[in-house]
Design a protein around this motif. Structure first.
Motif, PDB file in Angstrom:
ATOM      1  N   LYS A   4       0.850  -1.182   0.000  1.00 12.03           N
ATOM      2  CA  LYS A   4       0.000   0.000   0.000  1.00 12.03           C
ATOM      3  C   LYS A   4       0.885   1.230   0.000  1.00 12.03           C
ATOM      4  O   LYS A   4       1.876   1.273   0.736  1.00 12.03           O
ATOM      5  CB  LYS A   4      -0.893   0.017   1.251  1.00 12.03           C
ATOM      6  N   VAL A 202      -3.150  -0.612  -3.544  1.00 16.65           N
ATOM      7  CA  VAL A 202      -4.035   0.530  -3.336  1.00 16.65           C
ATOM      8  C   VAL A 202      -3.186   1.778  -3.089  1.00 16.65           C
ATOM      9  O   VAL A 202      -2.078   1.697  -2.557  1.00 16.65           O
ATOM     10  CB  VAL A 202      -5.044   0.266  -2.178  1.00 16.65           C
ATOM     11  N   GLU A 204      -3.498   4.967  -0.992  1.00 16.79           N
ATOM     12  CA  GLU A 204      -4.286   5.646   0.035  1.00 16.79           C
ATOM     13  C   GLU A 204      -3.871   7.112   0.111  1.00 16.79           C
ATOM     14  O   GLU A 204      -2.680   7.405   0.217  1.00 16.79           O
ATOM     15  CB  GLU A 204      -4.044   4.997   1.402  1.00 16.79           C
ATOM     16  N   PRO A 259      -6.651   1.205  -7.355  1.00 14.00           N
ATOM     17  CA  PRO A 259      -7.702   2.003  -6.726  1.00 14.00           C
ATOM     18  C   PRO A 259      -7.113   3.081  -5.815  1.00 14.00           C
ATOM     19  O   PRO A 259      -6.080   2.863  -5.178  1.00 14.00           O
ATOM     20  CB  PRO A 259      -8.507   0.986  -5.911  1.00 14.00           C
ATOM     21  N   ASN A 261      -7.888   5.406  -2.556  1.00  9.40           N
ATOM     22  CA  ASN A 261      -8.798   5.465  -1.409  1.00  9.40           C
ATOM     23  C   ASN A 261      -8.516   6.747  -0.624  1.00  9.40           C
ATOM     24  O   ASN A 261      -7.445   6.913  -0.061  1.00  9.40           O
ATOM     25  CB  ASN A 261      -8.556   4.218  -0.535  1.00  9.40           C
ATOM     26  N   MET A 274     -13.717   5.334  -2.395  1.00  8.77           N
ATOM     27  CA  MET A 274     -12.922   4.417  -3.218  1.00  8.77           C
ATOM     28  C   MET A 274     -13.087   4.822  -4.680  1.00  8.77           C
ATOM     29  O   MET A 274     -14.203   4.961  -5.166  1.00  8.77           O
ATOM     30  CB  MET A 274     -13.425   2.991  -2.975  1.00  8.77           C
ATOM     31  N   ASN A 276     -12.094   3.919  -8.590  1.00  7.78           N
ATOM     32  CA  ASN A 276     -11.505   2.962  -9.535  1.00  7.78           C
ATOM     33  C   ASN A 276     -12.150   3.092 -10.902  1.00  7.78           C
ATOM     34  O   ASN A 276     -12.899   4.036 -11.151  1.00  7.78           O
ATOM     35  CB  ASN A 276     -11.569   1.529  -8.986  1.00  7.78           C
TER      36      ASN A 276
END
Ligand code: ADP
Ligand code: ASP
Ligand code: MG
Length: 437
Positions: A4, A202, A204, A259, A261, A274, A276
């Motif tokens: 991440k 992901v 973040e 994605p 976030n 979220m 995507n």
């Protein structure tokens, strides 16, 4: 183990208290291996962002004014962080080096970048992660254009050597090694570039709101949160002014289908938004969000039989290109076309531009609307749904707002309207209330 990438914005790393929350978030999940930080932001509403203070130092120097006092305020904030966090990091060496470079005429980009640089050093020390300077791996060409592919390659190679690392956001370097920053809010871009380089699961993006809201919370009170949104819709909203995420942060993530976030450092249990590739059209969700910004000029050009004059639009673009002015929008009718330009790009040259347009296009008339705001209503759910525009225009009419320009994107995913700056907040509230009950 998954990977991440976590980017923390200015308010998440504004002082020792915030940095402690950031540390807890990172340590709560071992997959948060690569961390990108902004410079310390505001701790309270009237506070200064370190980046603004750094630019202020540069302005003082350029005007031959003493800058030491402002520089000291910056140093004191970092020193307080080091002391309150109880870490062992000698910042005096860094401050001396920066001061020396300042006195020797360092660029605005260099001085601005030191906000992220120092904060990344502190964060790396707090976490016990490696410090990797983006100056060496985020690359621009000599004209200042970001080199996406080369950066991806060299940064990816470098990060393989580090199990865990903290990187400063916002900047990279020219081929000659001089520092080059992205535009303001650019640490979001760095985070996305790092996510792409390590092929993160992901990306973040930790900030001070629990995700993307349907409208700017400073204008609409308690706007509804958006739990899921597509890259496409988000890019429209970011580009139009929703400052939560820099619009250029989407491309690097999207290319690897990572994605994004958006999360809240102050309420880490909130799931946030979220983002995507999936476009979700929920039955009762007509619009996804509203965003906008002020300070545009609209030049409406009228000419009989314009549509039959081949190359008319090209000539307009050519004239603006000569001034190096980007066209934001170009809505057209049969005999009219409106050119929408950001005031900051016009930079006081409106008179000259108008003269040139008149001379070279010979229009029947030219109307100019200065101090205009653009507002985009965005939503994949709007497409092919009758009555959306009618609802929007009725709401604005009822609020007493005069619409000067309308542009519906060909994707049918957005409707952009131009209103006077003074009607900006009223318009956003009216649109929000019309669609969200
Ligand atoms: P960071 O310093 O973490 O990068 P920013 O200040 O750049 O944070 O972005 C977060 C801010 O964006 C929020 O505090 C909020 O005031 C503002 N904002 C504007 N539009 C929106 C929106 N649609 N949803 C959420 N926040 C928004
Ligand atoms: N510190 C920079 C700014 O204030 C970059 C960022 O925070 O993303 O614009
Ligand atoms: Mg930001």
């Amino acid at each position: 183990m998954g990977i991440k990438v976590a980017k923390f914005g200015g308010s998440s790393v504004a002082d020792a208290i915030q940095l402690t929350k950031t540390k807890e978030i990172i340590e709560a999940d071992k997959e948060r291996r690569y961390v990108v930080v902004s410079a310390p932001g505001k701790r309270y509403t009237e506070d200064n962002k370190i980046t603004d203070l750094l630019y202020l130092c540069k302005t003082h120097i350029d005007h031959n004014l003493p800058y030491e006092q402002v520089f000291q305020v910056i140093c004191d904030r970092y020193m307080a962080m080091v002391i309150n966090l109880g870490i062992n990091l000698d910042l005096m060496v860094e401050f001396d080096e920066i001061k020396k470079n300042l006195q020797e005429g360092a660029s605005a980009d260099y001085i601005a970048s030191r906000g992220e640089y120092l904060n990344a050093k502190i964060t790396a020390s707090v976490l016990g992660y490696d410090f990797v300077d983006t100056a060496d791996f985020v690359l621009f060409d000599e004209k200042g254009r970001f080199l996406a592919e080369e950066t991806n390659r060299v940064l990816g190679e470098e990060l393989k050597k580090h199990e865990r690392a903290v990187l400063p956001g916002f900047y990279g370097s020219y081929p000659n090694g001089k520092i080059k920053t992205f535009s303001r809010g650019g640490s979001d871009i760095t985070g996305a570039i790092v996510a792409r380089a390590v092929k993160a699961d992901v990306y973040e993006n930790w900030t001070d709101v629990s995700g993307f809201l349907m409208a700017d919370p400073r204008i609409v009170s308690n706007p509804k949160p958006i739990s899921k949104i597509s890259y496409k819709e988000l890019r429209e909203l970011s580009y139009m002014g929703a400052s939560v995420l820099h619009e250029d942060a989407i491309y690097p993530a999207r290319i690897e289908n990572i994605p994004i976030n958006i999360r809240n450092t102050n309420i880490p249990t909130d799931p946030g938004t979220m983002i995507n590739a999936e476009v979700t059209v929920e039955k009762d969700r007509i619009i996804t969000g509203i965003a906008g910004s002020k300070d545009f000029t609209v030049i409406a050009i009228y000419k009989n039989m314009m549509s039959q004059e081949i190359g008319f639009i090209r000539r307009i673009s050519g004239i603006l290109e000569d001034y190096d002015i980007a066209i934001e929008h170009l809505p057209s009718g049969i005999d009219t076309v409106s050119v929408v330009i950001a005031n900051k790009n016009l930079d006081g040259r409106l008179g000259e531009v108008l003269d040139d347009l008149k001379k070279k296009l010979n229009p029947d008339s030219l109307d100019v609307f200065e101090d205009m705001a653009l507002i985009a209503t965005v939503g994949a759910g709007m497409s092919r749904r009758p009555g959306v525009s009618a609802k929007l225009f009725t709401a604005l009419a009822e609020a007493g707002v005069n619409i000067r320009m309308i542009d519906q994107g060909s994707s049918e995913m957005n409707i952009i309207i131009g209103v006077e700056n003074k009607d900006f907040n009223t318009s956003i509230k009216a649109i929000y209330n019309a669609f969200i009950s």
